[in-house]
Write a protein that holds these residues in place. Structure first.
Motif, PDB file in Angstrom:
ATOM      1  N   PHE A 119       0.966  -1.595  -0.313  1.00  0.00           N
ATOM      2  CA  PHE A 119       0.033  -0.248  -0.233  1.00  0.00           C
ATOM      3  C   PHE A 119       0.639   1.191  -0.229  1.00  0.00           C
ATOM      4  CE2 PHE A 119      -2.620   3.021   2.815  1.00  0.00           C
ATOM      5  CZ  PHE A 119      -3.485   3.142   1.210  1.00  0.00           C
ATOM      6  N   ILE A 120       1.915   1.345   1.026  1.00  0.00           N
ATOM      7  CA  ILE A 120       2.696   2.281   0.875  1.00  0.00           C
ATOM      8  C   ILE A 120       3.847   2.398  -0.599  1.00  0.00           C
ATOM      9  CG2 ILE A 120       4.680   3.323   1.934  1.00  0.00           C
ATOM     10  CD1 ILE A 120       4.326   2.350   4.777  1.00  0.00           C
ATOM     11  N   ASP A 121       3.449   1.923  -1.721  1.00  0.00           N
ATOM     12  CA  ASP A 121       4.242   2.043  -3.088  1.00  0.00           C
ATOM     13  C   ASP A 121       3.146   1.954  -3.758  1.00  0.00           C
ATOM     14  OD1 ASP A 121       6.422   1.335  -1.666  1.00  0.00           O
ATOM     15  OD2 ASP A 121       6.929  -1.291  -2.055  1.00  0.00           O
ATOM     16  N   SER A 122       2.170   1.997  -3.295  1.00  0.00           N
ATOM     17  CA  SER A 122       1.158   2.458  -4.261  1.00  0.00           C
ATOM     18  C   SER A 122       0.619   3.596  -4.367  1.00  0.00           C
ATOM     19  CB  SER A 122      -0.821   1.821  -3.637  1.00  0.00           C
ATOM     20  OG  SER A 122      -0.718   1.812  -2.547  1.00  0.00           O
ATOM     21  N   GLU A 123      -0.093   3.958  -5.571  1.00  0.00           N
ATOM     22  CA  GLU A 123      -0.947   5.221  -5.648  1.00  0.00           C
ATOM     23  C   GLU A 123      -1.348   5.822  -4.648  1.00  0.00           C
ATOM     24  OE1 GLU A 123      -1.709   5.720 -10.227  1.00  0.00           O
ATOM     25  OE2 GLU A 123       0.217   5.010 -10.730  1.00  0.00           O
ATOM     26  N   GLU A 126      -0.637   7.971  -1.671  1.00  0.00           N
ATOM     27  CA  GLU A 126       0.194   9.088  -2.019  1.00  0.00           C
ATOM     28  C   GLU A 126      -0.574  10.033  -2.506  1.00  0.00           C
ATOM     29  OE1 GLU A 126       3.065  10.388  -2.830  1.00  0.00           O
ATOM     30  OE2 GLU A 126       4.422   8.053  -2.122  1.00  0.00           O
ATOM     31  N   MET A 127      -2.990   9.463  -2.576  1.00  0.00           N
ATOM     32  CA  MET A 127      -3.106  10.173  -2.235  1.00  0.00           C
ATOM     33  C   MET A 127      -3.918  10.713  -0.842  1.00  0.00           C
ATOM     34  SD  MET A 127      -5.823   8.432  -5.307  1.00  0.00           S
ATOM     35  CE  MET A 127      -7.115   8.992  -4.992  1.00  0.00           C
ATOM     36  N   LEU A 128      -3.054  10.095   0.481  1.00  0.00           N
ATOM     37  CA  LEU A 128      -4.122  10.419   1.513  1.00  0.00           C
ATOM     38  C   LEU A 128      -2.804  12.034   1.609  1.00  0.00           C
ATOM     39  CD1 LEU A 128      -2.387   7.010   3.505  1.00  0.00           C
ATOM     40  CD2 LEU A 128      -5.000   8.058   2.852  1.00  0.00           C
ATOM     41  N   THR A 129      -3.318  12.352   2.751  1.00  0.00           N
ATOM     42  CA  THR A 129      -2.709  14.057   3.350  1.00  0.00           C
ATOM     43  C   THR A 129      -1.482  13.405   3.735  1.00  0.00           C
ATOM     44  OG1 THR A 129      -4.007  13.906   5.489  1.00  0.00           O
ATOM     45  CG2 THR A 129      -5.487  14.548   3.949  1.00  0.00           C
ATOM     46  N   LYS A 130      -0.083  14.841   4.442  1.00  0.00           N
ATOM     47  CA  LYS A 130       0.902  14.243   4.678  1.00  0.00           C
ATOM     48  C   LYS A 130       0.962  13.494   5.972  1.00  0.00           C
ATOM     49  CE  LYS A 130       3.312  15.424   1.034  1.00  0.00           C
ATOM     50  NZ  LYS A 130       4.256  14.603   0.349  1.00  0.00           N
ATOM     51  N   LYS A 131      -0.451  14.107   6.746  1.00  0.00           N
ATOM     52  CA  LYS A 131      -1.296  13.441   8.252  1.00  0.00           C
ATOM     53  C   LYS A 131      -0.821  12.066   8.239  1.00  0.00           C
ATOM     54  CE  LYS A 131      -2.635  14.982  12.112  1.00  0.00           C
ATOM     55  NZ  LYS A 131      -3.687  15.632  13.449  1.00  0.00           N
TER      56      LYS A 131
END
Length: 219
Positions: A119-123, A126-131
């Motif tokens: 999941f961390i390596d998925s696109e 990247e759609m999550l907020t920085k927090k």
């Protein structure tokens, strides 16, 4: 090259606990007592380590799964480095209860870790907020610190090497109660359990000694 008594003495692996802390079950490995400290017989230790080294080499030739388990904080980084270099699995943090006896539960945790990494390596990540990303990464890091050394373990190991059997007494009891898993127990002179064919009594409180022994048997 055969393991020598000189190598053992140079590493300090032959130094035991205080005599008052030592257990009588380990006395057959003693050479004597010096300044209240048990001194182990380096010749016998060389024989023990050679037997373990041979066992490990046989497992590697047969592509069997080898797992090193250690909860010693001073040895955390070295266990990770050595095991990754030698291509064996490892646990270098607090070992979860029922790790081997309840292996299906462990597999679920490993699957969860691998899913988190994907999941961390998925696109989508990247759609999550920085927090949200930071919170998720912290969660992943916590799980990864425990299970990263067994992330690719697909079945129970064939051989388990325990660093400091006395410190991990509960795990050793669990391990020796299981079938089809060979055990190597490295323990100090305070070890109060049966010392088997592939066990070694040695100095469990010296980084240099532990590094020498683990490097030697995994080579």
């Amino acid at each position: 090259m055969a393991i020598t008594a000189k190598q053992i003495i140079d590493s300090g692996a032959h130094i035991g606990t205080l005599k008052r802390e030592a257990h009588p079950k380990t006395s057959k490995f003693w050479l004597g007592v010096n300044n209240s400290l048990v001194v182990l017989d380096p010749e016998k230790m060389a024989e023990q380590l050679e037997a373990i080294k041979t066992k490990v080499q046989e497992c590697k030739k047969e592509n069997k799964k080898i797992l090193v388990v250690s909860e010693k904080k001073m040895f955390t980084d070295e266990v990770k480095k050595l095991c990754e270099d030698k291509g064996v699995f490892y646990l270098n943090q607090k070992v979860p209860g029922g790790f081997l006896s309840n292996f299906p539960t462990l597999m679920k945790r490993i699957d969860s870790l691998n899913e988190m990494k994907r999941f961390i390596d998925s696109e989508s990540f990247e759609m999550l907020t920085k927090k949200e990303q930071a919170i998720y990464r912290r969660k992943y890091k916590k799980v990864d610190s425990i299970y990263s050394g067994v992330a690719k373990l697909s079945a129970r190991p064939d051989l388990v090497i325990v660093v400091d059997g006395m410190q991990m007494k509960g795990f050793v009891k669990e391990l020796k109660g299981l079938q089809n898993i060979d055990a190597v127990i490295m323990a100090g002179t305070n070890f109060d359990s049966y010392v088997g064919k592939y066990d070694v009594i040695a100095n469990m409180f010296s980084y240099k000694a532990l590094n020498f022994m683990l490097t030697t048997i995994l080579s």
